[in-house]
Design a protein around this motif. Structure first.
Motif, PDB file in Angstrom:
ATOM      1  N   LEU A  29      32.194  -9.429  -4.998  1.00  0.00           N
ATOM      2  CA  LEU A  29      32.551 -10.734  -4.434  1.00  0.00           C
ATOM      3  C   LEU A  29      31.852 -10.979  -3.096  1.00  0.00           C
ATOM      4  CD1 LEU A  29      34.248 -13.331  -4.410  1.00  0.00           C
ATOM      5  CD2 LEU A  29      36.127 -11.986  -3.474  1.00  0.00           C
ATOM      6  N   GLN A  30      31.813  -9.987  -2.239  1.00  0.00           N
ATOM      7  CA  GLN A  30      31.206 -10.182  -0.918  1.00  0.00           C
ATOM      8  C   GLN A  30      29.696 -10.426  -1.020  1.00  0.00           C
ATOM      9  OE1 GLN A  30      33.233 -10.637   1.766  1.00  0.00           O
ATOM     10  NE2 GLN A  30      31.346 -11.442   2.620  1.00  0.00           N
ATOM     11  N   SER A  31      29.038  -9.744  -1.935  1.00  0.00           N
ATOM     12  CA  SER A  31      27.599  -9.975  -2.137  1.00  0.00           C
ATOM     13  C   SER A  31      27.345 -11.406  -2.608  1.00  0.00           C
ATOM     14  CB  SER A  31      27.038  -9.001  -3.168  1.00  0.00           C
ATOM     15  OG  SER A  31      27.153  -7.685  -2.714  1.00  0.00           O
ATOM     16  N   LEU A  32      28.157 -11.859  -3.548  1.00  0.00           N
ATOM     17  CA  LEU A  32      28.039 -13.228  -4.043  1.00  0.00           C
ATOM     18  C   LEU A  32      28.300 -14.223  -2.907  1.00  0.00           C
ATOM     19  CD1 LEU A  32      27.779 -15.419  -6.192  1.00  0.00           C
ATOM     20  CD2 LEU A  32      30.189 -15.021  -6.762  1.00  0.00           C
ATOM     21  N   TYR A  79      25.427 -14.493  -0.586  1.00  0.00           N
ATOM     22  CA  TYR A  79      24.364 -15.281  -1.219  1.00  0.00           C
ATOM     23  C   TYR A  79      24.668 -16.782  -1.092  1.00  0.00           C
ATOM     24  CZ  TYR A  79      21.316 -17.210  -4.799  1.00  0.00           C
ATOM     25  OH  TYR A  79      20.379 -17.964  -5.464  1.00  0.00           O
ATOM     26  N   LEU A  80      25.906 -17.163  -1.400  1.00  0.00           N
ATOM     27  CA  LEU A  80      26.289 -18.575  -1.311  1.00  0.00           C
ATOM     28  C   LEU A  80      26.149 -19.091   0.114  1.00  0.00           C
ATOM     29  CD1 LEU A  80      29.433 -18.665  -3.623  1.00  0.00           C
ATOM     30  CD2 LEU A  80      27.171 -19.590  -4.118  1.00  0.00           C
ATOM     31  N   LYS A  81      26.597 -18.315   1.087  1.00  0.00           N
ATOM     32  CA  LYS A  81      26.483 -18.734   2.484  1.00  0.00           C
ATOM     33  C   LYS A  81      25.025 -18.934   2.882  1.00  0.00           C
ATOM     34  CE  LYS A  81      28.764 -15.590   4.658  1.00  0.00           C
ATOM     35  NZ  LYS A  81      29.460 -14.817   5.696  1.00  0.00           N
ATOM     36  N   LEU A 129      30.522 -29.930  -2.343  1.00  0.00           N
ATOM     37  CA  LEU A 129      29.929 -28.602  -2.479  1.00  0.00           C
ATOM     38  C   LEU A 129      30.182 -27.919  -3.821  1.00  0.00           C
ATOM     39  CD1 LEU A 129      30.672 -27.237   1.117  1.00  0.00           C
ATOM     40  CD2 LEU A 129      28.618 -28.391   0.284  1.00  0.00           C
ATOM     41  N   THR A 130      31.088 -28.445  -4.617  1.00  0.00           N
ATOM     42  CA  THR A 130      31.435 -27.799  -5.885  1.00  0.00           C
ATOM     43  C   THR A 130      30.220 -27.632  -6.796  1.00  0.00           C
ATOM     44  OG1 THR A 130      33.720 -28.536  -5.813  1.00  0.00           O
ATOM     45  CG2 THR A 130      32.838 -28.012  -7.972  1.00  0.00           C
ATOM     46  N   THR A 131      29.449 -28.677  -6.989  1.00  0.00           N
ATOM     47  CA  THR A 131      28.286 -28.595  -7.882  1.00  0.00           C
ATOM     48  C   THR A 131      27.296 -27.551  -7.391  1.00  0.00           C
ATOM     49  OG1 THR A 131      28.545 -30.914  -8.496  1.00  0.00           O
ATOM     50  CG2 THR A 131      26.406 -29.910  -8.927  1.00  0.00           C
ATOM     51  N   ARG A 132      27.066 -27.525  -6.082  1.00  0.00           N
ATOM     52  CA  ARG A 132      26.143 -26.529  -5.520  1.00  0.00           C
ATOM     53  C   ARG A 132      26.647 -25.100  -5.741  1.00  0.00           C
ATOM     54  NH1 ARG A 132      24.367 -28.796   0.396  1.00  0.00           N
ATOM     55  NH2 ARG A 132      24.002 -30.924  -0.235  1.00  0.00           N
ATOM     56  N   ILE A 133      27.949 -24.912  -5.603  1.00  0.00           N
ATOM     57  CA  ILE A 133      28.517 -23.577  -5.834  1.00  0.00           C
ATOM     58  C   ILE A 133      28.261 -23.144  -7.266  1.00  0.00           C
ATOM     59  CG2 ILE A 133      30.654 -22.248  -6.018  1.00  0.00           C
ATOM     60  CD1 ILE A 133      31.713 -23.867  -3.668  1.00  0.00           C
ATOM     61  N   VAL A 134      28.573 -23.999  -8.217  1.00  0.00           N
ATOM     62  CA  VAL A 134      28.381 -23.682  -9.630  1.00  0.00           C
ATOM     63  C   VAL A 134      26.910 -23.359  -9.899  1.00  0.00           C
ATOM     64  CG1 VAL A 134      28.523 -24.576 -11.991  1.00  0.00           C
ATOM     65  CG2 VAL A 134      30.397 -24.999 -10.382  1.00  0.00           C
ATOM     66  N   GLU A 135      26.013 -24.188  -9.398  1.00  0.00           N
ATOM     67  CA  GLU A 135      24.574 -23.968  -9.609  1.00  0.00           C
ATOM     68  C   GLU A 135      24.105 -22.657  -8.974  1.00  0.00           C
ATOM     69  OE1 GLU A 135      23.296 -28.682  -9.699  1.00  0.00           O
ATOM     70  OE2 GLU A 135      22.934 -27.508  -7.881  1.00  0.00           O
ATOM     71  N   ASN A 136      24.542 -22.405  -7.747  1.00  0.00           N
ATOM     72  CA  ASN A 136      24.113 -21.194  -7.053  1.00  0.00           C
ATOM     73  C   ASN A 136      24.691 -19.928  -7.676  1.00  0.00           C
ATOM     74  OD1 ASN A 136      22.420 -22.437  -5.145  1.00  0.00           O
ATOM     75  ND2 ASN A 136      24.144 -22.902  -3.825  1.00  0.00           N
ATOM     76  N   ILE A 137      25.914 -19.984  -8.145  1.00  0.00           N
ATOM     77  CA  ILE A 137      26.485 -18.812  -8.822  1.00  0.00           C
ATOM     78  C   ILE A 137      25.728 -18.555 -10.118  1.00  0.00           C
ATOM     79  CG2 ILE A 137      28.512 -17.897 -10.035  1.00  0.00           C
ATOM     80  CD1 ILE A 137      30.258 -19.193  -7.887  1.00  0.00           C
ATOM     81  N   TYR A 171      22.530 -16.944  -9.291  1.00  0.00           N
ATOM     82  CA  TYR A 171      22.753 -15.574  -8.819  1.00  0.00           C
ATOM     83  C   TYR A 171      23.117 -14.618  -9.954  1.00  0.00           C
ATOM     84  CZ  TYR A 171      24.808 -11.751  -6.073  1.00  0.00           C
ATOM     85  OH  TYR A 171      25.114 -10.520  -5.530  1.00  0.00           O
ATOM     86  N   SER A 172      24.004 -15.085 -10.848  1.00  0.00           N
ATOM     87  CA  SER A 172      24.569 -14.162 -11.830  1.00  0.00           C
ATOM     88  C   SER A 172      24.334 -14.538 -13.286  1.00  0.00           C
ATOM     89  CB  SER A 172      26.082 -14.041 -11.615  1.00  0.00           C
ATOM     90  OG  SER A 172      26.715 -15.267 -11.937  1.00  0.00           O
ATOM     91  N   GLY A 173      23.858 -15.765 -13.539  1.00  0.00           N
ATOM     92  CA  GLY A 173      23.681 -16.200 -14.916  1.00  0.00           C
ATOM     93  C   GLY A 173      24.982 -16.579 -15.605  1.00  0.00           C
ATOM     94  N   ARG A 174      26.036 -16.784 -14.822  1.00  0.00           N
ATOM     95  CA  ARG A 174      27.347 -17.148 -15.384  1.00  0.00           C
ATOM     96  C   ARG A 174      27.834 -18.449 -14.778  1.00  0.00           C
ATOM     97  NH1 ARG A 174      30.969 -11.874 -15.676  1.00  0.00           N
ATOM     98  NH2 ARG A 174      31.958 -13.180 -17.216  1.00  0.00           N
TER      99      ARG A 174
END
Length: 78
Positions: A4-7, A10-12, A58-66, A69-72
């Motif tokens: 979680l902290q690595s993710l 990355y988001l920050k 910011l919700t859309t950006r979070i979804v896109e960035n995750i 980052y992870s392919g999920r």
């Protein structure tokens, strides 16, 4: 799922790159990840004003960035 902290780090970083410094300091710096599940990331924000801002801006950006980052596909909850 990765740590979680690595993710969150990355988001920050992604938000730091795309937001003005004042916006980043106001909206992102005060938020903290609580937990991640298969479908959601739970993010603690300090007020209902912050919650509204995150949900609207910011919700859309979070979804896109995750996904980047992870392919999920993981949705945020505030």
């Amino acid at each position: 799922m990765d740590d979680l902290q690595s993710l969150w780090n990355y988001l920050k970083e992604r938000f730091k790159e795309s937001l003005a410094e004042v916006s980043y300091n106001t909206w992102v710096k005060s938020a903290h990840p609580i937990r991640i599940t298969e479908q959601n990331i739970i993010i603690e924000v300090p007020s209902s004003l912050h919650k509204d801002y995150w949900e609207k801006n910011l919700t859309t950006r979070i979804v896109e960035n995750i996904y980047e980052y992870s392919g999920r596909e993981i949705s945020p909850l505030f």
